[in-house]
Motif scaffolding. Structure first.
Motif, short mmCIF file in Angstrom:
data_model
loop_
_atom_site.label_atom_id
_atom_site.label_comp_id
_atom_site.label_asym_id
_atom_site.label_seq_id
_atom_site.Cartn_x
_atom_site.Cartn_y
_atom_site.Cartn_z
N LYS A 204 0.82 -1.21 0.00
CA LYS A 204 0.00 0.00 0.00
C LYS A 204 0.85 1.26 0.00
CE LYS A 204 -3.86 -2.28 2.17
NZ LYS A 204 -4.83 -2.29 3.25
N LEU B 93 2.66 4.46 -1.17
CA LEU B 93 2.35 5.43 -2.23
C LEU B 93 3.46 5.53 -3.27
CD1 LEU B 93 0.59 8.19 -0.12
CD2 LEU B 93 -0.45 6.61 -1.76
N ARG C 112 -3.52 4.40 -4.38
CA ARG C 112 -3.74 5.84 -4.16
C ARG C 112 -5.15 6.12 -3.64
NH1 ARG C 112 -0.22 7.68 -9.45
NH2 ARG C 112 1.76 7.82 -8.34
N SER D 210 -5.43 5.32 0.08
CA SER D 210 -4.73 6.23 0.98
C SER D 210 -5.62 7.37 1.47
CB SER D 210 -3.49 6.82 0.29
OG SER D 210 -3.88 7.83 -0.62
N ASP E 3 -1.32 13.02 -7.37
CA ASP E 3 -0.96 11.65 -7.72
C ASP E 3 -2.20 10.81 -8.00
OD1 ASP E 3 1.77 12.15 -7.52
OD2 ASP E 3 1.86 11.52 -5.42
#
Length: 172
Positions: free
Chosen positions: A110, A112, A145, A148, A154
């Protein structure tokens, strides 16, 4: 660098590198200075100046990272991006895959920055016409992404890249 004063940035980064080297070639400041100067050259399109700096930083890091390779992930990703810009696709793919493997192992699924490397490899595959290999990478990057819960550029990049990919495939 952020102000676009590239000549001044080059002087400062070169001076910083020389100063750092006085304390030994294996110092973290040397590696950081090499990468920062390489990023500058990469940014201004001076690829032949950037590549040896990336390679030198990796040559210093790899023996130091025999047991814990987490510090290699970013320089590998940066070198891969440089190779991709130069059309050195097999070299870029190899560097991206190494970066991804390290990020998965040390930072988790996970991370980034893992999403960035996955996205970068997907872009490379699209450039090469390897669409079946690109799609799952775009999807993984987007999933990381999205999970998150950060609404940033991003995430927008992942959405845009996957949408563009589907449009190019006629999957409207």
């Amino acid at each position: 660098l952020l102000q676009g004063k590239y000549t001044e940035a080059e002087k400062l980064l070169t001076s910083g590198l020389k100063l750092a080297e006085q304390f030994g070639a294996e110092q973290p400041e040397v590696i950081i200075s090499l990468n920062n100067l390489a990023l500058l050259y990469d940014h201004i399109g001076a690829y032949t100046k950037a590549e040896p700096l990336y390679l030198r930083s990796l040559a210093i890091l790899e023996p130091l990272s025999a047991l814990d390779q987490r510090d290699l992930a970013t320089p590998l990703n940066n070198l891969a991006a440089l190779y991709a810009k130069q059309g050195k696709y097999p070299e870029a793919e190899l560097m991206y895959k190494r970066s991804i493997s390290i990020r998965e192992k040390y930072f988790g699924l996970k991370d980034l920055k893992l999403a960035t490397s996955l996205n970068n490899l997907a872009v490379l595959y699209c450039t090469e016409g390897k669409y079946t290999q690109a799609e799952p990478l775009y999807q993984r990057a987007l999933a990381i992404r999205t999970a998150s819960n950060q609404q940033n550029s991003d995430l927008a990049t992942s959405l845009d890249n996957l949408a563009g990919f589907y449009a190019d495939q006629g999957k409207y």
